[in-house]
Design an enzyme around this catalytic site. Sequence first.
Site, PDB file in Angstrom:
ATOM      1  N   HIS A  85      -0.786 -13.442  -0.695  1.00 55.33           N
ATOM      2  CA  HIS A  85      -1.965 -13.904   0.042  1.00 55.33           C
ATOM      3  C   HIS A  85      -1.792 -15.347   0.509  1.00 55.33           C
ATOM      4  O   HIS A  85      -2.765 -16.032   0.771  1.00 55.33           O
ATOM      5  CB  HIS A  85      -3.232 -13.730  -0.811  1.00 55.33           C
ATOM      6  N   THR A  86      -0.574 -15.794   0.630  1.00 53.37           N
ATOM      7  CA  THR A  86      -0.269 -17.093   1.219  1.00 53.37           C
ATOM      8  C   THR A  86      -0.161 -16.990   2.737  1.00 53.37           C
ATOM      9  O   THR A  86       0.058 -17.988   3.414  1.00 53.37           O
ATOM     10  CB  THR A  86       1.039 -17.663   0.642  1.00 53.37           C
TER      11      THR A  86
ATOM     12  N   SER B  17       4.574   7.324   2.515  1.00 55.60           N
ATOM     13  CA  SER B  17       3.392   8.189   2.600  1.00 55.60           C
ATOM     14  C   SER B  17       2.265   7.495   3.358  1.00 55.60           C
ATOM     15  O   SER B  17       1.466   8.149   4.026  1.00 55.60           O
ATOM     16  CB  SER B  17       2.917   8.605   1.201  1.00 55.60           C
TER      17      SER B  17
ATOM     18  N   HIS C 104       0.821  -1.216   0.000  1.00 53.28           N
ATOM     19  CA  HIS C 104       0.000   0.000   0.000  1.00 53.28           C
ATOM     20  C   HIS C 104       0.853   1.264   0.000  1.00 53.28           C
ATOM     21  O   HIS C 104       0.396   2.318  -0.422  1.00 53.28           O
ATOM     22  CB  HIS C 104      -0.972  -0.022   1.189  1.00 53.28           C
ATOM     23  N   ASP C 105       2.090   1.163   0.469  1.00 56.38           N
ATOM     24  CA  ASP C 105       2.976   2.317   0.362  1.00 56.38           C
ATOM     25  C   ASP C 105       3.487   2.462  -1.077  1.00 56.38           C
ATOM     26  O   ASP C 105       3.436   3.548  -1.655  1.00 56.38           O
ATOM     27  CB  ASP C 105       4.164   2.175   1.326  1.00 56.38           C
TER      28      ASP C 105
ATOM     29  N   ASP D 211      -4.855 -18.013   3.348  1.00 56.53           N
ATOM     30  CA  ASP D 211      -4.419 -19.331   2.877  1.00 56.53           C
ATOM     31  C   ASP D 211      -4.894 -20.351   3.904  1.00 56.53           C
ATOM     32  O   ASP D 211      -4.432 -20.347   5.045  1.00 56.53           O
ATOM     33  CB  ASP D 211      -2.888 -19.340   2.746  1.00 56.53           C
TER      34      ASP D 211
ATOM     35  N   GLY E 206       4.945   4.991  -5.362  1.00 53.63           N
ATOM     36  CA  GLY E 206       6.332   4.665  -5.037  1.00 53.63           C
ATOM     37  C   GLY E 206       6.546   4.584  -3.534  1.00 53.63           C
ATOM     38  O   GLY E 206       5.797   5.187  -2.756  1.00 53.63           O
TER      39      GLY E 206
ATOM     40  N   ASP F   6       4.786 -19.555   1.626  1.00 50.22           N
ATOM     41  CA  ASP F   6       5.130 -20.682   0.768  1.00 50.22           C
ATOM     42  C   ASP F   6       4.232 -20.636  -0.464  1.00 50.22           C
ATOM     43  O   ASP F   6       3.562 -19.626  -0.698  1.00 50.22           O
ATOM     44  CB  ASP F   6       4.956 -22.005   1.547  1.00 50.22           C
TER      45      ASP F   6
ATOM     46  N   PRO G 127      -5.716  -2.117  -6.470  1.00 53.33           N
ATOM     47  CA  PRO G 127      -6.744  -3.024  -6.989  1.00 53.33           C
ATOM     48  C   PRO G 127      -7.699  -3.480  -5.880  1.00 53.33           C
ATOM     49  O   PRO G 127      -7.334  -3.501  -4.711  1.00 53.33           O
ATOM     50  CB  PRO G 127      -5.932  -4.210  -7.519  1.00 53.33           C
TER      51      PRO G 127
HETATM   52  C1  HEM Z   1      -3.475  -8.264  -6.808  1.00 49.39           C
HETATM   53  C2  HEM Z   1      -4.293  -7.433  -6.214  1.00 49.39           C
HETATM   54  C3  HEM Z   1      -4.543  -7.414  -4.735  1.00 49.39           C
HETATM   55  C4  HEM Z   1      -5.745  -7.293  -4.147  1.00 49.39           C
HETATM   56  C5  HEM Z   1      -7.076  -7.133  -4.855  1.00 49.39           C
HETATM   57  C6  HEM Z   1      -5.548  -7.355  -2.726  1.00 49.39           C
HETATM   58  C7  HEM Z   1      -6.538  -7.236  -1.776  1.00 49.39           C
HETATM   59  C8  HEM Z   1      -6.394  -7.520  -0.443  1.00 49.39           C
HETATM   60  C9  HEM Z   1      -7.459  -7.492   0.520  1.00 49.39           C
HETATM   61  C10 HEM Z   1      -8.885  -7.100   0.222  1.00 49.39           C
HETATM   62  C11 HEM Z   1      -6.954  -7.903   1.712  1.00 49.39           C
HETATM   63  C12 HEM Z   1      -7.703  -8.098   3.026  1.00 49.39           C
HETATM   64  C13 HEM Z   1      -7.996  -6.814   3.734  1.00 49.39           C
HETATM   65  C14 HEM Z   1      -8.938  -7.087   4.892  1.00 49.39           C
HETATM   66  O1  HEM Z   1     -10.073  -7.490   4.620  1.00 49.39           O
HETATM   67  O2  HEM Z   1      -8.520  -6.921   6.048  1.00 49.39           O
HETATM   68  C15 HEM Z   1      -5.563  -8.193   1.506  1.00 49.39           C
HETATM   69  C16 HEM Z   1      -4.714  -8.656   2.470  1.00 49.39           C
HETATM   70  C17 HEM Z   1      -3.365  -8.823   2.271  1.00 49.39           C
HETATM   71  N1  HEM Z   1      -2.666  -8.489   1.132  1.00 49.39           N
HETATM   72 FE1  HEM Z   1      -3.446  -8.072  -0.684  1.00 49.39          FE
HETATM   73  N2  HEM Z   1      -4.218  -7.533  -2.466  1.00 49.39           N
HETATM   74  C18 HEM Z   1      -3.565  -7.561  -3.666  1.00 49.39           C
HETATM   75  C19 HEM Z   1      -2.200  -7.658  -3.841  1.00 49.39           C
HETATM   76  C20 HEM Z   1      -1.308  -7.768  -2.810  1.00 49.39           C
HETATM   77  C21 HEM Z   1       0.123  -7.628  -2.957  1.00 49.39           C
HETATM   78  C22 HEM Z   1       0.841  -7.299  -4.261  1.00 49.39           C
HETATM   79  C23 HEM Z   1       0.660  -7.830  -1.733  1.00 49.39           C
HETATM   80  C24 HEM Z   1       2.102  -7.771  -1.301  1.00 49.39           C
HETATM   81  C25 HEM Z   1       3.126  -8.023  -2.097  1.00 49.39           C
HETATM   82  C26 HEM Z   1      -0.438  -8.126  -0.823  1.00 49.39           C
HETATM   83  C27 HEM Z   1      -0.295  -8.492   0.498  1.00 49.39           C
HETATM   84  C28 HEM Z   1      -1.351  -8.761   1.349  1.00 49.39           C
HETATM   85  C29 HEM Z   1      -1.180  -9.339   2.672  1.00 49.39           C
HETATM   86  C30 HEM Z   1       0.120  -9.846   3.269  1.00 49.39           C
HETATM   87  C31 HEM Z   1      -2.444  -9.368   3.271  1.00 49.39           C
HETATM   88  C32 HEM Z   1      -2.778  -9.828   4.688  1.00 49.39           C
HETATM   89  C33 HEM Z   1      -2.567  -8.670   5.637  1.00 49.39           C
HETATM   90  C34 HEM Z   1      -2.643  -9.003   7.120  1.00 49.39           C
HETATM   91  O3  HEM Z   1      -2.833 -10.155   7.516  1.00 49.39           O
HETATM   92  O4  HEM Z   1      -2.504  -8.066   7.924  1.00 49.39           O
HETATM   93  N3  HEM Z   1      -1.613  -8.048  -1.509  1.00 49.39           N
HETATM   94  N4  HEM Z   1      -5.239  -7.922   0.193  1.00 49.39           N
END
Ligand code: HEM
Length: 367
Positions: A219-220, A104, A94-95, A269, A100, A277, A189
Amino acid sequence: MACSRAMVAMIGLVVAALLFPAALSSTRPDQLISMTTDGQYHSTRPVVTIADGLTADYHDVSCPDLRGIVRTAVVEAVQGDITIAADLLRMFFHDCFPQGCDASVLLTGNNSEQGMGPNLTLRPVALNLIESIRAAVHRACGRTVSCADLTVLATRDSLVLAGGPHFDVALGRRDALAPASQDLVFTLPAPSFTVPELLKSFGDRNLDKADLVSLSGAHTFGIAHCSSFSDRFTPDVDTNPAIDPNFAAKLKAKCAKDVPAGTVNQTLDVRTPDVFDNKYYFDLIAKQGLFKSDQGLIVHPDTTRMATRFSLNQGAFLEQFAKSMVKMSNMDLLTGSQGEIRFNCAVPNSRVEGIETASDEGHAAAM
Ligand code: HEM
Ligand SMILES: *[C@@H]1O[C@H](CO)[C@@H](O)[C@H](O)[C@H]1NC(C)=O
Ligand SMILES: *[C@@H]1O[C@H](CO)[C@@H](O)[C@H](O)[C@H]1NC(C)=O
Ligand SMILES: CC(=O)N[C@H]1CO[C@H](CO)[C@@H](O)[C@@H]1O
Protein backbone atom coordinates in the site's frame (compact mmCIF):
# COMPACT_ATOMS: atom_id res chain seq x y z
CA MET A 1 21.01 4.87 24.54
CA ALA A 2 20.85 3.05 21.24
CA CYS A 3 17.13 3.16 21.54
CA SER A 4 16.91 6.91 21.96
CA ARG A 5 19.30 7.47 19.04
CA ALA A 6 17.02 5.36 16.90
CA MET A 7 14.07 7.44 18.04
CA VAL A 8 15.86 10.65 17.05
CA ALA A 9 16.76 9.22 13.65
CA MET A 10 13.19 8.11 13.15
CA ILE A 11 11.74 11.50 14.04
CA GLY A 12 14.26 13.09 11.67
CA LEU A 13 13.11 10.85 8.86
CA VAL A 14 9.49 11.59 9.54
CA VAL A 15 10.12 15.33 9.61
CA ALA A 16 12.08 15.08 6.35
CA ALA A 17 9.23 13.19 4.75
CA LEU A 18 6.69 15.74 5.93
CA LEU A 19 8.78 18.69 4.71
CA PHE A 20 10.06 17.31 1.42
CA PRO A 21 7.50 14.92 -0.03
CA ALA A 22 8.29 16.06 -3.59
CA ALA A 23 12.02 15.41 -3.23
CA LEU A 24 11.31 11.91 -2.00
CA SER A 25 9.36 11.00 -5.11
CA SER A 26 12.14 12.12 -7.47
CA THR A 27 13.42 8.59 -8.07
CA ARG A 28 10.61 7.68 -10.42
CA PRO A 29 11.91 8.97 -13.79
CA ASP A 30 15.36 7.41 -13.18
CA GLN A 31 13.77 4.10 -12.37
CA LEU A 32 12.05 4.10 -15.71
CA ILE A 33 15.03 5.28 -17.74
CA SER A 34 17.48 2.87 -16.17
CA MET A 35 15.28 -0.06 -17.02
CA THR A 36 16.88 -2.59 -19.36
CA THR A 37 15.08 -4.88 -21.74
CA ASP A 38 17.88 -7.32 -22.44
CA GLY A 39 16.32 -10.07 -20.40
CA GLN A 40 19.12 -10.22 -17.86
CA TYR A 41 18.57 -9.69 -14.17
CA HIS A 42 21.08 -10.67 -11.57
CA SER A 43 19.49 -11.14 -8.22
CA THR A 44 21.52 -10.82 -5.06
CA ARG A 45 18.59 -11.78 -2.89
CA PRO A 46 18.67 -14.88 -0.73
CA VAL A 47 17.33 -17.98 -2.42
CA VAL A 48 13.94 -19.00 -1.07
CA THR A 49 12.66 -22.54 -1.42
CA ILE A 50 11.04 -23.12 -4.81
CA ALA A 51 7.67 -24.85 -4.87
CA ASP A 52 7.51 -28.46 -6.08
CA GLY A 53 7.00 -28.62 -9.83
CA LEU A 54 8.52 -25.22 -10.59
CA THR A 55 11.96 -24.56 -12.01
CA ALA A 56 13.83 -21.42 -13.02
CA ASP A 57 14.40 -22.74 -16.56
CA TYR A 58 10.96 -24.30 -17.10
CA HIS A 59 10.31 -22.50 -20.41
CA ASP A 60 13.90 -22.04 -21.58
CA VAL A 61 13.59 -24.56 -24.41
CA SER A 62 9.90 -24.14 -25.30
CA CYS A 63 9.92 -20.34 -25.08
CA PRO A 64 13.43 -18.93 -24.87
CA ASP A 65 12.30 -15.30 -25.34
CA LEU A 66 9.57 -15.47 -22.71
CA ARG A 67 11.16 -13.19 -20.11
CA GLY A 68 12.13 -10.60 -22.72
CA ILE A 69 8.66 -10.55 -24.30
CA VAL A 70 7.00 -10.05 -20.91
CA ARG A 71 9.45 -7.37 -19.86
CA THR A 72 9.10 -5.38 -23.09
CA ALA A 73 5.30 -5.39 -22.82
CA VAL A 74 5.38 -4.37 -19.16
CA VAL A 75 7.91 -1.57 -19.74
CA GLU A 76 5.74 -0.19 -22.52
CA ALA A 77 2.56 -0.34 -20.43
CA VAL A 78 4.08 1.05 -17.24
CA GLN A 79 5.95 3.86 -19.01
CA GLY A 80 2.60 4.99 -20.39
CA ASP A 81 0.87 4.73 -16.99
CA ILE A 82 2.81 4.03 -13.80
CA THR A 83 -0.41 3.24 -11.89
CA ILE A 84 -0.63 -0.07 -13.77
CA ALA A 85 2.13 -1.40 -11.51
CA ALA A 86 -0.14 -1.09 -8.46
CA ASP A 87 -3.06 -2.62 -10.34
CA LEU A 88 -0.94 -5.64 -11.25
CA LEU A 89 0.35 -6.13 -7.73
CA ARG A 90 -3.14 -6.07 -6.26
CA MET A 91 -4.37 -8.49 -8.90
CA PHE A 92 -1.46 -10.82 -8.07
CA PHE A 93 -2.53 -10.75 -4.40
CA HIS A 94 -6.15 -11.47 -5.28
CA ASP A 95 -5.09 -14.31 -7.55
CA CYS A 96 -2.62 -15.98 -5.19
CA PHE A 97 -4.12 -15.53 -1.74
CA PRO A 98 -7.47 -17.41 -2.03
CA GLN A 99 -6.20 -20.66 -3.60
CA GLY A 100 -2.73 -20.16 -5.07
CA CYS A 101 -1.52 -18.34 -8.21
CA ASP A 102 -3.58 -20.03 -10.92
CA ALA A 103 -4.95 -17.04 -12.88
CA SER A 104 -8.42 -17.87 -11.54
CA VAL A 105 -8.95 -14.16 -10.90
CA LEU A 106 -8.62 -13.45 -14.64
CA LEU A 107 -11.66 -15.54 -15.58
CA THR A 108 -14.76 -13.67 -16.66
CA GLY A 109 -18.30 -14.97 -16.95
CA ASN A 110 -20.49 -16.84 -14.49
CA ASN A 111 -19.21 -16.99 -10.88
CA SER A 112 -16.13 -15.00 -11.80
CA GLU A 113 -14.07 -13.72 -8.89
CA GLN A 114 -14.16 -10.25 -10.42
CA GLY A 115 -17.86 -10.07 -9.60
CA MET A 116 -17.38 -10.86 -5.89
CA GLY A 117 -17.12 -8.28 -3.08
CA PRO A 118 -13.44 -8.54 -2.16
CA ASN A 119 -12.34 -8.03 -5.76
CA LEU A 120 -12.54 -4.41 -4.60
CA THR A 121 -12.47 -2.93 -8.05
CA LEU A 122 -9.68 -4.72 -9.84
CA ARG A 123 -8.98 -2.53 -12.84
CA PRO A 124 -9.60 -3.98 -16.32
CA VAL A 125 -6.35 -2.41 -17.54
CA ALA A 126 -4.33 -4.95 -15.56
CA LEU A 127 -6.49 -7.90 -16.64
CA ASN A 128 -6.20 -6.80 -20.27
CA LEU A 129 -2.45 -6.35 -20.07
CA ILE A 130 -1.97 -9.98 -19.01
CA GLU A 131 -4.16 -11.19 -21.88
CA SER A 132 -2.23 -9.07 -24.40
CA ILE A 133 1.06 -10.47 -23.07
CA ARG A 134 -0.42 -13.97 -23.36
CA ALA A 135 -1.24 -13.31 -27.01
CA ALA A 136 2.30 -12.08 -27.75
CA VAL A 137 3.93 -15.03 -25.94
CA HIS A 138 1.68 -17.61 -27.60
CA ARG A 139 2.35 -16.03 -31.02
CA ALA A 140 6.06 -16.52 -30.45
CA CYS A 141 6.03 -19.89 -28.67
CA GLY A 142 2.66 -21.52 -29.08
CA ARG A 143 0.46 -22.33 -26.12
CA THR A 144 3.29 -23.22 -23.79
CA VAL A 145 3.09 -20.65 -20.97
CA SER A 146 0.22 -20.34 -18.51
CA CYS A 147 -1.60 -17.13 -17.61
CA ALA A 148 -0.58 -17.88 -14.01
CA ASP A 149 3.15 -17.76 -14.84
CA LEU A 150 2.62 -14.63 -16.95
CA THR A 151 0.82 -12.88 -14.09
CA VAL A 152 3.67 -13.53 -11.68
CA LEU A 153 6.36 -12.49 -14.19
CA ALA A 154 4.55 -9.31 -15.25
CA THR A 155 3.87 -8.33 -11.64
CA ARG A 156 7.53 -8.77 -10.72
CA ASP A 157 8.70 -6.71 -13.70
CA SER A 158 6.28 -3.86 -13.03
CA LEU A 159 7.23 -3.82 -9.35
CA VAL A 160 10.88 -3.27 -10.30
CA LEU A 161 9.86 -0.41 -12.61
CA ALA A 162 8.03 1.31 -9.75
CA GLY A 163 11.13 1.15 -7.54
CA GLY A 164 10.49 -2.17 -5.82
CA PRO A 165 12.84 -5.10 -5.29
CA HIS A 166 13.75 -7.66 -7.90
CA PHE A 167 13.24 -11.32 -7.06
CA ASP A 168 13.67 -14.49 -9.07
CA VAL A 169 10.50 -16.10 -10.41
CA ALA A 170 10.46 -19.86 -10.86
CA LEU A 171 8.02 -21.08 -13.53
CA GLY A 172 5.75 -24.00 -14.35
CA ARG A 173 2.41 -22.91 -12.85
CA ARG A 174 -0.80 -24.10 -14.58
CA ASP A 175 -4.12 -22.31 -14.92
CA ALA A 176 -7.26 -23.10 -12.92
CA LEU A 177 -10.16 -24.71 -14.78
CA ALA A 178 -12.72 -22.50 -13.00
CA PRO A 179 -12.90 -19.47 -10.71
CA ALA A 180 -12.22 -19.86 -6.98
CA SER A 181 -15.30 -20.44 -4.84
CA GLN A 182 -16.94 -17.54 -3.07
CA ASP A 183 -15.83 -19.00 0.28
CA LEU A 184 -12.19 -18.85 -0.78
CA VAL A 185 -12.45 -15.40 -2.32
CA PHE A 186 -13.94 -14.13 0.94
CA THR A 187 -10.83 -15.32 2.82
CA LEU A 188 -9.18 -12.16 1.48
CA PRO A 189 -8.71 -9.76 4.42
CA ALA A 190 -10.87 -6.62 4.70
CA PRO A 191 -9.57 -3.09 5.35
CA SER A 192 -11.63 -3.00 8.55
CA PHE A 193 -9.60 -5.89 10.04
CA THR A 194 -7.72 -5.50 13.31
CA VAL A 195 -4.16 -6.80 13.60
CA PRO A 196 -5.24 -10.05 15.32
CA GLU A 197 -7.76 -10.62 12.51
CA LEU A 198 -5.08 -9.93 9.90
CA LEU A 199 -2.63 -12.29 11.60
CA LYS A 200 -5.31 -14.98 11.66
CA SER A 201 -6.21 -14.43 8.02
CA PHE A 202 -2.58 -14.60 6.90
CA GLY A 203 -1.82 -17.44 9.34
CA ASP A 204 -4.57 -19.53 7.76
CA ARG A 205 -2.52 -19.31 4.55
CA ASN A 206 0.75 -20.13 6.33
CA LEU A 207 1.83 -16.52 6.00
CA ASP A 208 3.46 -15.12 9.14
CA LYS A 209 3.86 -11.77 10.83
CA ALA A 210 6.83 -10.75 8.65
CA ASP A 211 4.75 -11.56 5.57
CA LEU A 212 1.84 -9.47 6.87
CA VAL A 213 3.90 -6.45 7.86
CA SER A 214 6.00 -6.42 4.68
CA LEU A 215 3.27 -7.30 2.17
CA SER A 216 0.98 -4.62 3.63
CA GLY A 217 3.75 -2.27 2.46
CA ALA A 218 2.29 -2.85 -1.03
CA HIS A 219 0.00 0.00 0.00
CA THR A 220 2.95 2.30 -0.66
CA PHE A 221 1.43 2.95 -4.08
CA GLY A 222 -1.94 2.79 -5.79
CA ILE A 223 -5.36 4.07 -4.86
CA ALA A 224 -8.51 3.22 -2.93
CA HIS A 225 -12.15 4.23 -3.11
CA CYS A 226 -14.12 5.89 -0.29
CA SER A 227 -16.06 2.75 0.60
CA SER A 228 -12.77 1.12 1.65
CA PHE A 229 -11.86 3.73 4.28
CA SER A 230 -15.03 5.59 5.34
CA ASP A 231 -14.76 3.86 8.75
CA ARG A 232 -11.71 6.07 9.36
CA PHE A 233 -13.65 9.36 9.51
CA THR A 234 -14.89 8.65 13.01
CA PRO A 235 -12.25 6.65 14.82
CA ASP A 236 -13.46 4.79 17.84
CA VAL A 237 -10.88 4.59 20.59
CA ASP A 238 -11.39 0.89 21.23
CA THR A 239 -10.99 -0.71 17.84
CA ASN A 240 -10.04 1.94 15.31
CA PRO A 241 -6.49 3.26 15.68
CA ALA A 242 -5.91 7.00 15.88
CA ILE A 243 -5.83 9.06 12.70
CA ASP A 244 -4.29 12.51 12.15
CA PRO A 245 -7.37 14.77 12.55
CA ASN A 246 -6.41 16.99 9.60
CA PHE A 247 -5.99 13.94 7.40
CA ALA A 248 -9.36 12.55 8.55
CA ALA A 249 -11.05 15.89 7.83
CA LYS A 250 -9.55 15.99 4.32
CA LEU A 251 -10.68 12.47 3.54
CA LYS A 252 -14.17 13.17 4.83
CA ALA A 253 -14.51 16.34 2.74
CA LYS A 254 -13.20 14.54 -0.33
CA CYS A 255 -15.61 11.64 0.07
CA ALA A 256 -18.56 13.98 0.65
CA LYS A 257 -18.19 14.71 -3.08
CA ASP A 258 -18.18 11.04 -4.04
CA VAL A 259 -21.32 11.19 -6.18
CA PRO A 260 -22.07 8.84 -7.77
CA ALA A 261 -20.33 6.57 -5.26
CA GLY A 262 -17.04 5.12 -6.49
CA THR A 263 -15.93 8.11 -8.59
CA VAL A 264 -13.51 9.61 -6.03
CA ASN A 265 -10.22 7.93 -5.25
CA GLN A 266 -7.48 8.50 -2.67
CA THR A 267 -3.81 7.57 -2.90
CA LEU A 268 -2.83 4.91 -0.41
CA ASP A 269 0.54 6.57 0.34
CA VAL A 270 0.24 10.34 0.70
CA ARG A 271 4.02 10.87 0.48
CA THR A 272 5.13 9.12 -2.70
CA PRO A 273 1.89 7.80 -4.24
CA ASP A 274 3.42 6.15 -7.32
CA VAL A 275 6.75 4.91 -5.97
CA PHE A 276 7.41 1.54 -4.38
CA ASP A 277 9.41 2.56 -1.31
CA ASN A 278 9.08 2.48 2.50
CA LYS A 279 7.17 5.76 2.84
CA TYR A 280 4.03 3.78 3.67
CA TYR A 281 5.55 3.15 7.10
CA PHE A 282 6.20 6.91 7.50
CA ASP A 283 2.48 7.42 6.82
CA LEU A 284 1.65 5.02 9.65
CA ILE A 285 3.97 6.82 12.09
CA ALA A 286 2.27 10.12 11.14
CA LYS A 287 -1.17 8.49 11.72
CA GLN A 288 -1.91 8.88 8.02
CA GLY A 289 -2.45 5.23 7.18
CA LEU A 290 -5.54 5.00 4.99
CA PHE A 291 -7.07 1.74 6.21
CA LYS A 292 -7.65 0.56 9.73
CA SER A 293 -5.72 -2.56 8.68
CA ASP A 294 -2.72 -0.38 7.78
CA GLN A 295 -2.75 1.93 10.78
CA GLY A 296 -3.05 -0.95 13.24
CA LEU A 297 0.36 -2.33 12.24
CA ILE A 298 2.25 0.56 13.83
CA VAL A 299 0.15 0.49 17.01
CA HIS A 300 -0.31 -3.17 17.84
CA PRO A 301 2.37 -4.65 20.13
CA ASP A 302 2.81 -7.70 17.85
CA THR A 303 3.70 -5.67 14.76
CA THR A 304 4.90 -2.23 15.87
CA ARG A 305 8.57 -3.20 16.07
CA MET A 306 8.75 -4.58 12.58
CA ALA A 307 6.71 -1.74 11.03
CA THR A 308 8.97 0.79 12.75
CA ARG A 309 12.07 -1.06 11.53
CA PHE A 310 10.81 -0.94 7.95
CA SER A 311 10.32 2.84 8.28
CA LEU A 312 13.95 3.19 9.39
CA ASN A 313 15.49 0.73 6.95
CA GLN A 314 14.20 0.63 3.40
CA GLY A 315 16.62 -2.17 2.51
CA ALA A 316 15.20 -4.39 5.24
CA PHE A 317 11.68 -3.70 3.99
CA LEU A 318 12.49 -4.46 0.33
CA GLU A 319 14.34 -7.64 1.23
CA GLN A 320 11.48 -9.00 3.35
CA PHE A 321 8.92 -7.91 0.76
CA ALA A 322 10.78 -9.84 -1.95
CA LYS A 323 10.96 -12.96 0.24
CA SER A 324 7.25 -12.76 1.08
CA MET A 325 6.32 -12.26 -2.58
CA VAL A 326 8.24 -15.40 -3.52
CA LYS A 327 6.46 -17.27 -0.73
CA MET A 328 3.02 -16.09 -1.86
CA SER A 329 3.81 -16.84 -5.52
CA ASN A 330 4.61 -20.47 -4.58
CA MET A 331 1.60 -21.37 -2.40
CA ASP A 332 -0.81 -24.17 -3.42
CA LEU A 333 0.04 -24.30 -7.10
CA LEU A 334 -1.28 -26.37 -9.95
CA THR A 335 1.71 -27.97 -11.71
CA GLY A 336 2.55 -30.88 -14.01
CA SER A 337 -0.63 -32.17 -15.62
CA GLN A 338 -3.00 -30.36 -13.23
CA GLY A 339 -5.16 -27.53 -14.58
CA GLU A 340 -4.45 -26.34 -18.10
CA ILE A 341 -2.71 -23.73 -20.21
CA ARG A 342 -5.43 -21.38 -21.38
CA PHE A 343 -5.95 -20.23 -24.93
CA ASN A 344 -7.35 -17.01 -23.51
CA CYS A 345 -6.63 -15.80 -19.98
CA ALA A 346 -10.24 -14.72 -19.45
CA VAL A 347 -11.86 -18.00 -20.55
CA PRO A 348 -11.39 -21.63 -19.47
CA ASN A 349 -10.52 -23.87 -22.43
CA SER A 350 -13.75 -25.83 -21.93
CA ARG A 351 -15.63 -22.70 -23.02
CA VAL A 352 -13.49 -21.94 -26.08
CA GLU A 353 -15.56 -22.73 -29.19
CA GLY A 354 -14.33 -25.38 -31.60
CA ILE A 355 -11.11 -26.22 -29.76
CA GLU A 356 -10.03 -29.73 -28.92
CA THR A 357 -8.89 -29.34 -25.33
CA ALA A 358 -6.89 -32.55 -25.54
CA SER A 359 -3.18 -32.25 -24.76
CA ASP A 360 -1.93 -30.38 -27.77
CA GLU A 361 0.32 -28.21 -25.66
CA GLY A 362 3.82 -27.93 -27.01
CA HIS A 363 2.62 -28.59 -30.56
CA ALA A 364 0.74 -25.33 -30.69
CA ALA A 365 3.78 -23.55 -32.15
CA ALA A 366 3.27 -25.49 -35.36
CA MET A 367 -0.34 -24.34 -35.70
C1 HEM B 1 -3.17 -7.04 4.63
C2 HEM B 1 -4.40 -7.04 4.19
C3 HEM B 1 -4.88 -6.22 3.02
C4 HEM B 1 -6.02 -5.52 2.97
C5 HEM B 1 -7.07 -5.43 4.06
C6 HEM B 1 -6.07 -4.86 1.70
C7 HEM B 1 -7.11 -4.07 1.25
C8 HEM B 1 -7.07 -3.26 0.14
C9 HEM B 1 -8.12 -2.36 -0.25
C10 HEM B 1 -9.44 -2.21 0.45
C11 HEM B 1 -7.69 -1.68 -1.34
C12 HEM B 1 -8.42 -0.57 -2.10
C13 HEM B 1 -9.49 -1.08 -3.00
C14 HEM B 1 -10.31 0.09 -3.52
O1 HEM B 1 -10.96 0.74 -2.69
O2 HEM B 1 -10.26 0.36 -4.73
C15 HEM B 1 -6.36 -2.14 -1.64
C16 HEM B 1 -5.58 -1.67 -2.66
C17 HEM B 1 -4.36 -2.20 -2.98
N1 HEM B 1 -3.78 -3.31 -2.40
FE1 HEM B 1 -4.33 -4.19 -0.67
N2 HEM B 1 -4.94 -5.15 0.99
C18 HEM B 1 -4.19 -5.99 1.76
C19 HEM B 1 -2.99 -6.58 1.38
C20 HEM B 1 -2.39 -6.36 0.18
C21 HEM B 1 -1.28 -7.14 -0.33
C22 HEM B 1 -0.65 -8.33 0.39
C23 HEM B 1 -0.95 -6.61 -1.52
C24 HEM B 1 0.12 -7.05 -2.50
C25 HEM B 1 1.23 -7.68 -2.16
C26 HEM B 1 -1.83 -5.48 -1.76
C27 HEM B 1 -1.74 -4.61 -2.83
C28 HEM B 1 -2.60 -3.55 -3.04
C29 HEM B 1 -2.37 -2.53 -4.05
C30 HEM B 1 -1.13 -2.39 -4.92
C31 HEM B 1 -3.48 -1.68 -4.03
C32 HEM B 1 -3.74 -0.49 -4.96
C33 HEM B 1 -4.38 -1.00 -6.23
C34 HEM B 1 -4.52 0.01 -7.36
O3 HEM B 1 -4.10 1.17 -7.24
O4 HEM B 1 -5.07 -0.37 -8.41
N3 HEM B 1 -2.71 -5.38 -0.72
N4 HEM B 1 -6.02 -3.12 -0.74
C1 LIG C 1 -23.83 -18.51 -17.60
O1 LIG C 1 -24.96 -19.20 -17.11
C2 LIG C 1 -26.09 -19.14 -17.97
C3 LIG C 1 -27.26 -19.78 -17.28
O2 LIG C 1 -26.87 -20.98 -16.65
C4 LIG C 1 -25.75 -19.82 -19.31
O3 LIG C 1 -26.85 -19.76 -20.18
C5 LIG C 1 -24.55 -19.09 -19.93
O4 LIG C 1 -24.16 -19.74 -21.12
C6 LIG C 1 -23.39 -19.07 -18.96
N1 LIG C 1 -22.34 -18.23 -19.50
C7 LIG C 1 -21.10 -18.64 -19.58
C8 LIG C 1 -20.13 -17.68 -20.17
O5 LIG C 1 -20.71 -19.72 -19.17
C1 LIG D 1 -8.22 8.94 -9.43
O1 LIG D 1 -8.59 10.28 -9.38
C2 LIG D 1 -7.81 11.12 -10.21
C3 LIG D 1 -8.21 12.58 -9.92
O2 LIG D 1 -9.59 12.74 -9.99
C4 LIG D 1 -8.05 10.73 -11.67
O3 LIG D 1 -7.26 11.54 -12.53
C5 LIG D 1 -7.64 9.27 -11.83
O4 LIG D 1 -7.93 8.83 -13.15
C6 LIG D 1 -8.38 8.39 -10.83
N1 LIG D 1 -7.84 7.04 -10.92
C7 LIG D 1 -8.61 5.97 -11.03
C8 LIG D 1 -7.92 4.67 -11.12
O5 LIG D 1 -9.82 6.03 -11.04
C1 LIG E 1 -14.24 -5.38 -11.94
C2 LIG E 1 -15.43 -5.96 -11.28
O1 LIG E 1 -16.00 -6.92 -11.74
N1 LIG E 1 -15.81 -5.38 -10.14
C3 LIG E 1 -16.91 -5.87 -9.33
C4 LIG E 1 -16.44 -6.15 -7.91
O2 LIG E 1 -17.48 -6.46 -7.04
C5 LIG E 1 -18.45 -5.45 -6.93
C6 LIG E 1 -19.42 -5.83 -5.84
O3 LIG E 1 -19.73 -7.19 -5.84
C7 LIG E 1 -19.12 -5.26 -8.33
O4 LIG E 1 -20.10 -4.25 -8.26
C8 LIG E 1 -18.03 -4.84 -9.33
O5 LIG E 1 -18.57 -4.75 -10.61
